[in-house]
Motif scaffolding. Structure first.
Motif, PDB file in Angstrom:
ATOM      1  N   SER A   7     -21.400  35.592 -33.808  1.00 20.82           N
ATOM      2  CA  SER A   7     -20.978  36.557 -32.795  1.00 20.82           C
ATOM      3  C   SER A   7     -20.630  35.836 -31.508  1.00 20.82           C
ATOM      4  N   LYS A   8     -19.611  36.341 -30.806  1.00 21.04           N
ATOM      5  CA  LYS A   8     -19.214  35.816 -29.497  1.00 21.04           C
ATOM      6  C   LYS A   8     -20.034  36.539 -28.425  1.00 21.04           C
ATOM      7  N   VAL A   9     -20.610  35.780 -27.527  1.00 26.42           N
ATOM      8  CA  VAL A   9     -21.397  36.344 -26.440  1.00 26.42           C
ATOM      9  C   VAL A   9     -20.903  35.782 -25.113  1.00 26.42           C
ATOM     10  N   TYR A  10     -21.221  36.480 -24.053  1.00 22.24           N
ATOM     11  CA  TYR A  10     -20.953  35.974 -22.714  1.00 22.24           C
ATOM     12  C   TYR A  10     -22.153  36.275 -21.840  1.00 22.24           C
ATOM     13  N   ASP A  11     -22.422  35.373 -20.923  1.00 24.23           N
ATOM     14  CA  ASP A  11     -23.554  35.512 -20.019  1.00 24.23           C
ATOM     15  C   ASP A  11     -23.167  35.010 -18.644  1.00 24.23           C
ATOM     16  N   ALA A  12     -23.610  35.725 -17.629  1.00 26.25           N
ATOM     17  CA  ALA A  12     -23.481  35.285 -16.245  1.00 26.25           C
ATOM     18  C   ALA A  12     -24.887  35.286 -15.665  1.00 26.25           C
ATOM     19  N   LEU A  13     -25.316  34.130 -15.207  1.00 29.31           N
ATOM     20  CA  LEU A  13     -26.665  33.955 -14.694  1.00 29.31           C
ATOM     21  C   LEU A  13     -26.608  33.610 -13.214  1.00 29.31           C
ATOM     22  N   TYR A  14     -27.220  34.428 -12.392  1.00 31.14           N
ATOM     23  CA  TYR A  14     -27.359  34.118 -10.977  1.00 31.14           C
ATOM     24  C   TYR A  14     -28.733  33.495 -10.798  1.00 31.14           C
ATOM     25  N   MET A  15     -28.766  32.295 -10.259  1.00 30.83           N
ATOM     26  CA  MET A  15     -29.994  31.526 -10.154  1.00 30.83           C
ATOM     27  C   MET A  15     -30.619  31.657  -8.762  1.00 30.83           C
ATOM     28  N   LYS A  16     -31.939  31.655  -8.727  1.00 25.75           N
ATOM     29  CA  LYS A  16     -32.686  31.676  -7.469  1.00 25.75           C
ATOM     30  C   LYS A  16     -33.957  30.871  -7.684  1.00 25.75           C
ATOM     31  N   ASP A  17     -34.195  29.909  -6.817  1.00 30.31           N
ATOM     32  CA  ASP A  17     -35.392  29.063  -6.919  1.00 30.31           C
ATOM     33  C   ASP A  17     -35.492  28.365  -8.267  1.00 30.31           C
ATOM     34  N   GLY A  18     -34.337  27.991  -8.864  1.00 33.20           N
ATOM     35  CA  GLY A  18     -34.325  27.256 -10.119  1.00 33.20           C
ATOM     36  C   GLY A  18     -34.554  28.091 -11.361  1.00 33.20           C
ATOM     37  N   LYS A  19     -34.543  29.424 -11.197  1.00 33.39           N
ATOM     38  CA  LYS A  19     -34.760  30.318 -12.331  1.00 33.39           C
ATOM     39  C   LYS A  19     -33.702  31.408 -12.325  1.00 33.39           C
ATOM     40  N   ILE A  20     -33.577  32.103 -13.450  1.00 36.70           N
ATOM     41  CA  ILE A  20     -32.619  33.198 -13.546  1.00 36.70           C
ATOM     42  C   ILE A  20     -33.149  34.390 -12.761  1.00 36.70           C
ATOM     43  N   PHE A  21     -32.351  34.839 -11.794  1.00 35.91           N
ATOM     44  CA  PHE A  21     -32.712  35.992 -10.975  1.00 35.91           C
ATOM     45  C   PHE A  21     -32.000  37.250 -11.477  1.00 35.91           C
ATOM     46  N   ARG A  22     -30.734  37.116 -11.835  1.00 40.83           N
ATOM     47  CA  ARG A  22     -29.971  38.226 -12.397  1.00 40.83           C
ATOM     48  C   ARG A  22     -29.172  37.700 -13.583  1.00 40.83           C
ATOM     49  N   HIS A  23     -29.280  38.387 -14.708  1.00 42.61           N
ATOM     50  CA  HIS A  23     -28.666  37.946 -15.957  1.00 42.61           C
ATOM     51  C   HIS A  23     -27.827  39.080 -16.531  1.00 42.61           C
ATOM     52  N   TYR A  24     -26.510  38.864 -16.548  1.00 45.71           N
ATOM     53  CA  TYR A  24     -25.590  39.790 -17.190  1.00 45.71           C
ATOM     54  C   TYR A  24     -25.270  39.219 -18.560  1.00 45.71           C
ATOM     55  N   SER A  25     -25.382  40.029 -19.594  1.00 46.90           N
ATOM     56  CA  SER A  25     -25.166  39.537 -20.937  1.00 46.90           C
ATOM     57  C   SER A  25     -24.394  40.558 -21.758  1.00 46.90           C
TER      58      SER A  25
END
Length: 112
Positions: A91-109
């Motif tokens: 399956s094809k997937v896409y993800d956008a990860l907004y990082m804060k303090d070295g961790k994922i803060f907001r994850h669009y998937s």
């Protein structure tokens, strides 16, 4: 850890199939995930919700990483398109990860 190193380690944590380590290591305490996999977006907030969702994902859907087709990394974000193996095949997937303090803060998937 650079965001490139973070991404490579994130793939290793997915392969390890341990949702507790994945969420604790990679997600900010106030993390949010927005999933575009159904008719309406699914919005999750907090580690407990992520543990449930990602635990189900690892148990019932995800069967391994195949390849990254597109990858864009900045100081505070990671965007990717990839192919994964699932219980229904590749399956094809896409993800956008907004990082804060070295961790994922907001994850669009999402799923193509």
């Amino acid at each position: 850890m650079t965001n490139q190193e973070f991404y490579e380690n994130h793939l290793k944590l997915l392969a390890d199939n341990d949702v507790n380590v994945l969420v604790e290591h990679d997600y900010h305490d106030d993390a949010e995930m927005i999933l575009h996999v159904a008719d309406e977006p699914i919005h999750l907030k907090g580690k407990e919700a992520l543990l449930q969702q990602l635990g189900d994902y690892l148990k019932y859907i995800y069967r391994g990483f195949i390849s990254t087709e597109k990858l864009a990394i900045t100081d505070d974000s990671i965007f990717l398109e990839a192919t994964i193996n699932t219980t229904n095949g590749p399956s094809k997937v896409y993800d956008a990860l907004y990082m804060k303090d070295g961790k994922i803060f907001r994850h669009y998937s999402g799923l193509k």
